[in-house]
Write an enzyme that holds these catalytic residues in place. Structure first.
Site, PDB file in Angstrom:
ATOM      1  N   SER A   1       5.482  -1.315   2.118  1.00  0.00           N
ATOM      2  CA  SER A   1       5.025   0.081   2.129  1.00  0.00           C
ATOM      3  C   SER A   1       6.237   0.987   2.316  1.00  0.00           C
ATOM      4  CB  SER A   1       3.998   0.316   3.237  1.00  0.00           C
ATOM      5  OG  SER A   1       3.495   1.635   3.159  1.00  0.00           O
TER       6      SER A   1
ATOM      7  N   SER B   1       0.822  -1.207   0.000  1.00  0.00           N
ATOM      8  CA  SER B   1       0.000   0.000   0.000  1.00  0.00           C
ATOM      9  C   SER B   1       0.853   1.253   0.000  1.00  0.00           C
ATOM     10  CB  SER B   1      -0.934   0.005   1.218  1.00  0.00           C
ATOM     11  OG  SER B   1      -0.302   0.569   2.333  1.00  0.00           O
ATOM     12  N   GLY B   2       0.156   2.382  -0.166  1.00  0.00           N
ATOM     13  CA  GLY B   2       0.810   3.681  -0.112  1.00  0.00           C
ATOM     14  C   GLY B   2       0.801   4.304   1.265  1.00  0.00           C
ATOM     15  N   ASP B   3       0.322   3.559   2.278  1.00  0.00           N
ATOM     16  CA  ASP B   3       0.306   4.073   3.639  1.00  0.00           C
ATOM     17  C   ASP B   3       0.496   2.885   4.582  1.00  0.00           C
ATOM     18  OD1 ASP B   3      -0.090   5.787   5.907  1.00  0.00           O
ATOM     19  OD2 ASP B   3      -1.360   7.084   4.678  1.00  0.00           O
ATOM     20  N   ASP B   4       0.149   3.049   5.856  1.00  0.00           N
ATOM     21  CA  ASP B   4       0.371   1.976   6.820  1.00  0.00           C
ATOM     22  C   ASP B   4      -0.392   0.713   6.403  1.00  0.00           C
ATOM     23  OD1 ASP B   4       1.803   3.813   8.458  1.00  0.00           O
ATOM     24  OD2 ASP B   4      -0.084   4.525   9.298  1.00  0.00           O
TER      25      ASP B   4
END
Length: 477
Positions: free
Chosen positions: A293, A259-262
Site C-alpha cells: 500500500s 490496496s489503496g488505503d490501510d
C-alpha cells in the site's frame, strides 16, 4: 419464474428420501438431482452444517448479467429455518453471480466454490440505505447515511463466509468514480459487514475491488479472519482491507492485501459519537500479514479510535512498497486511548516510514469537536524489525500537553537511502535498545540491552479449533 429450492442432509443420499423430507415442509426437489458419492469436499469451519443447498436451487443464473439479488435473499430466507436444526450451508457454484446487497442469517455458511465469482451490482436500487453507524454519527463520504454492504448481517450468531478461493468482486470503479466527482449522497458500500454479532469466520477467499472498505466487523466478538487475498488498485479511494471496529476477541492470520488505503485498520468510533457509544476494540491478534500500500499503512490504529483500542498483538509481518508499518493515528477530540500494543517481527522493504505516530490526524465528523477530549497513547512496543530501502526511520508526533508515553523500540536495523534527518520526534516519551540508526533524544537508548515486552498468554480466540466439515457435490441428469 424462480424455481423452488432443494435442500439436503449430507448424511442422507437418495432422491426418494429427499422428496419425502422436503415435501413435508412444502419444499420441492427438482427431478434428476443426485449426489456424486466420490466428490466429497472438505473445509475447516467453526461449525459444520446439517443441511445444504446450492444457489442454483433458488433460480440463480451465473452469467454475470442476470441479477441474483432475489435468489440470494430467497435462498437465505428459506435456509434460516434450519438455524436450530444443525444450520445450513449455501454453496455458490462456479459462475459469475451478479447481485446487490443481501443479508445473512445465524448458524449459516456461505461457501464459494473454486471459479465462483459474486459480482457487486452497479445498480444503486439494489443497495438499501441505512442511517449512519451510531459510533460515527455521520457517513464518511456523505452525511445522509450509507449504503448497505454487499454481504451484510446484524445480530447474528455463528456465521461463516468461506470457500475454495472463490472470488467476491465489488466492481468498485463505479463507486470510486462517483466519489472522485463528489456525486455521492450516501457513504459507499463495504464489501462485507457484520455487526452486533458473534462467532464469525471469514476465510479462504479472494476479495477484489470493493467500493470502499473490504471487511468490516463492527460491534462484534469472537472473529476469525484467515487466508484472504484482498486486491484493489493502489490508487483506489479508502479501500482498506480488514477493519475490526469496536470488536473484541479477533484473530487475523495469513492474509495478503494490496490496496489503496490501510491494509488493516483497527477502529472504535469517531469523536463524541465514539466516546458516547463507548465500545473498544480489544484482545486482537494479527499474524503473518503481507501488505502492499504505497500511500498508507500496513496496520493502522485509528484514526477513529474514540471507544479505545487496547491489547493488540501483532507479529510476523511483511510489507513491500508501503508508506508505513504499524501506524498510530489520532487527534485532539478523539478522547479514549490506544494502549498495550505489542509488535514483533517485521520485514519491511521500500518504506517511507518504519515508525509513524500522528497526533494531528484532523478528520472530524463535526467542526465543533471537544478540544478537551485528549487521547491517551501509551504502552506501544516494537521489537525485531529489519527494514530496507527506507526514506525516514521515524516520524513520531504526539500532542502538545498530551505526549505519547511508554514507547519501547528494540532490536531494529533500518537501512536508509540518503542522509536526511532520520528520526523526527515531538511530544513523546520512551526508551530504545539496539536500534540503528540512532533514535531521537526523546527515545534514549539504555546501556543494558533488552527486548520490548510481548505477552506470553493466549487470547481466547487463539484457543478456538476449527472443525473439519464436508459436503458432496451434486449433478443433474
Amino acid at each position: 419464474m424462480m424455481s423452488c429450492p432443494k435442500l439436503r442432509n449430507p448424511n442422507v443420499f437418495g432422491v426418494i428420501f429427499l422428496v419425502v423430507l422436503l415435501g413435508s415442509i412444502g419444499v420441492k426437489v427438482a427431478e434428476g438431482r443426485v449426489t456424486r458419492g466420490n466428490d466429497q469436499h472438505e473445509y475447516p469451519a467453526i461449525n459444520c452444517r446439517k443441511h445444504i443447498a446450492y444457489l442454483t436451487d433458488f433460480g440463480a443464473v451465473g452469467d454475470g448479467k442476470t441479477s441474483n439479488t432475489k435468489a440470494f435473499e430467497y435462498a437465505i430466507r428459506n435456509l434460516s429455518q434450519y438455524a436450530n436444526d444443525g444450520g445450513a450451508l449455501l454453496v455458490v457454484p462456479p459462475g459469475k453471480w451478479l447481485t446487490g446487497s443481501f443479508n445473512l442469517t445465524s448458524h449459516f455458511t456461505l461457501f464459494l466454490q473454486n471459479h465462483a465469482v459474486i459480482l457487486g451490482s452497479q445498480d444503486e436500487s439494489e443497495w438499501p440505505s441505512f442511517p449512519a453507524l451510531p459510533s460515527y454519527g455521520k457517513g464518511r463520504d456523505a452525511t445522509d447515511g450509507r449504503f448497505s454492504s454487499l454481504i451484510f448481517g446484524t445480530n447474528l450468531t455463528d456465521v461463516v463466509i468461506t470457500g475454495f478461493n472463490g472470488t467476491i468482486d465489488g466492481q468498485g470503479s463505479y463507486w470510486w468514480n462517483k466519489f472522485h466527482k463528489d456525486e455521492l449522497k450516501l457513504t459507499r458500500p463495504y464489501l462485507i459487514e457484520i455487526m452486533f454479532s458473534n462467532q464469525i469466520q471469514i476465510s479462504n477467499l479472494t476479495l477484489i475491488n470493493s467500493p470502499s472498505w473490504f471487511v468490516h466487523p463492527i460491534y462484534s466478538s469472537d472473529i476469525i479472519i484467515h487466508g484472504l487475498n484482498i486486491i484493489a488498485p493502489i490508487d483506489s479511494p479508502n479501500t482498506d482491507g480488514i477493519n475490526p471496529d469496536s470488536c473484541t476477541n479477533v484473530k487475523i492470520e495469513d492474509c495478503q492485501i494490496t490496496s489503496g488505503d490501510d491494509c488493516v485498520a483497527i477502529k472504535s468510533g469517531w469523536d463524541d459519537y465514539g466516546i458516547k457509544f463507548g465500545m473498544p476494540s480489544q484482545h486482537i491478534v494479527i499474524r503473518r500479514l503481507k501488505c502492499i500500500s504505497p500511500d498508507s499503512a500496513m496496520i493502522a490504529l485509528g484514526s477513529e479510535m474514540s471507544g479505545g483500542i487496547k491489547d493488540v498483538r501483532i507479529e510476523d509481518l511483511t510489507a513491500i512498497n508501503t508508506q508505513s508499518a504499524v501506524r498510530i493515528k489520532t487527534a485532539v477530540g478523539r478522547g479514549a486511548y490506544v494502549k498495550d500494543i505489542f509488535v514483533r517481527g517485521m520485514n519491511l522493504q521500500t518504506m517511507k516510514y518504519v515508525f509513524w505516530m500522528t497526533g494531528s490526524y484532523g478528520s472530524h465528523p463535526d467542526p465543533n469537536f471537544n478540544p478537551k477530549a485528549l487521547p491517551n497513547i501509551t504502552g506501544i512496543n516494537y521489537s525485531n524489525v529489519i527494514a530496507e530501502n527506507v526514506t525516514y526511520s521515524a516520524r513520531l508526533d504526539g500532542i502538545s500537553n498530551d505526549p505519547f508515553t511508554d514507547i519501547c523500540i528494540s532490536n531494529v536495523t533500518i537501512h536508509t537511502v540518503g542522509k536526511k534527518l532520520q528520526w523526527n520526534c515531538t511530544d513523546i516519551q520512551g526508551v530504545t535498545s539496539n536500534v540503528v540508526p540512532k533514535p531521537c533524544e526523546l527515545l534514549p537508548e539504555k546501556e543494558e540491552k533488552f527486548s520490548c515486552p510481548f505477552p506470553d498468554d493466549k487470547l481466547p480466540i487463539e484457543s478456538v479449533e476449527l472443525k473439519t466439515c464436508y459436503f458432496r457435490s451434486v449433478s443433474y441428469f
